[in-house]
Scaffold this motif. Structure first.
Motif, PDB file in Angstrom:
ATOM      1  N   SER A  46       0.833  -1.205   0.000  1.00 10.88           N
ATOM      2  CA  SER A  46       0.000   0.000   0.000  1.00 10.88           C
ATOM      3  C   SER A  46       0.868   1.256   0.000  1.00 10.88           C
ATOM      4  O   SER A  46       0.645   2.173  -0.796  1.00 10.88           O
ATOM      5  CB  SER A  46      -0.939  -0.001   1.206  1.00 10.88           C
ATOM      6  N   GLY A  49       2.597   1.767  -3.282  1.00  4.77           N
ATOM      7  CA  GLY A  49       1.638   2.212  -4.287  1.00  4.77           C
ATOM      8  C   GLY A  49       1.357   3.702  -4.194  1.00  4.77           C
ATOM      9  O   GLY A  49       1.302   4.401  -5.214  1.00  4.77           O
ATOM     10  N   ARG A  52       4.599   5.621  -5.241  1.00  6.00           N
ATOM     11  CA  ARG A  52       4.794   5.606  -6.692  1.00  6.00           C
ATOM     12  C   ARG A  52       3.666   6.326  -7.425  1.00  6.00           C
ATOM     13  O   ARG A  52       3.906   7.128  -8.314  1.00  6.00           O
ATOM     14  CB  ARG A  52       4.900   4.168  -7.180  1.00  6.00           C
ATOM     15  N   GLY A  53       2.441   6.034  -7.066  1.00  4.16           N
ATOM     16  CA  GLY A  53       1.310   6.567  -7.803  1.00  4.16           C
ATOM     17  C   GLY A  53       0.866   7.950  -7.386  1.00  4.16           C
ATOM     18  O   GLY A  53       0.320   8.704  -8.197  1.00  4.16           O
TER      19      GLY A  53
END
Length: 186
Positions: A46, A49, A52-53
């Motif tokens: 999580s 993510g 990165r996102g």
């Protein structure tokens, strides 16, 4: 612990491990080891993510940060893995080589990013005004200083896992082997 402690995924970790297999063509050893604790793997997955996102760093900057952290933590598997990823994400080979040797890269922006991240680790978050000023002088924002903390946390999960378990390097990662305490051999 040894690499024989790599976990066979249960339902609580199957989804993140499959996503990693899809992304890399294999499940990185660090993630397989984290699967021994669904709380650890799912927290890492999580957090990474979001980093990165939802983060502002580009792929090359993320890899410089993660590679610098792996070197600071003496995480041999992670140094090799992030060397592979850094080169794939377009980090200049000279920058990668400098980081692996424990040196400041010649690229001023990457030097500031790696130095600030390593300062956070080495000083346990108690960076001084000159550390933050150097980071900001390279074009980074104060908000990105907080984003580096997310990268340090992600690195701690990965680096401490592999330092504890000492997994073998995957075939794709093996050419980038690195030994802690011997950065000149990198």
């Amino acid at each position: 612990m040894t690499s024989q402690r790599i976990h066979a995924a249960g339902t609580a970790t199957a989804e993140p491990l499959q996503a990693l297999r899809d992304a890399f063509g294999f499940v990185p050893a660090a993630a397989a080891l984290m699967a021994n604790s669904p709380a650890l793997l799912n927290t890492f997955f999580s957090a990474f993510g979001h980093f990165r996102g939802g983060g502002t760093f580009g792929a090359a900057e993320r890899q410089v940060l993660l590679l610098a952290n792996a070197v600071a933590n003496g995480a041999e598997w992670a140094v090799a893995f992030h060397t592979l990823e850094a080169l794939a994400d377009g980090v200049e080979p000279e920058v990668v080589e400098a980081l692996r040797r424990g040196e400041v890269p010649g690229n001023p922006r990457m030097a500031a990013l790696s130095a600030f991240s390593q300062a956070l680790i080495e000083q346990r978050g108690h960076v001084d005004d000159t550390d933050l000023a150097a980071f900001r002088a390279a074009g980074f924002t104060e908000e990105q200083g907080f984003e580096v903390i997310a990268g340090v946390a992600i690195s701690a999960m990965t680096n401490y896992t592999v330092n504890l378990a000492r997994p073998a390097l995957e075939e794709d990662v093996a050419p980038h082997a690195w030994t802690a305490g011997h950065p000149a051999d990198a």
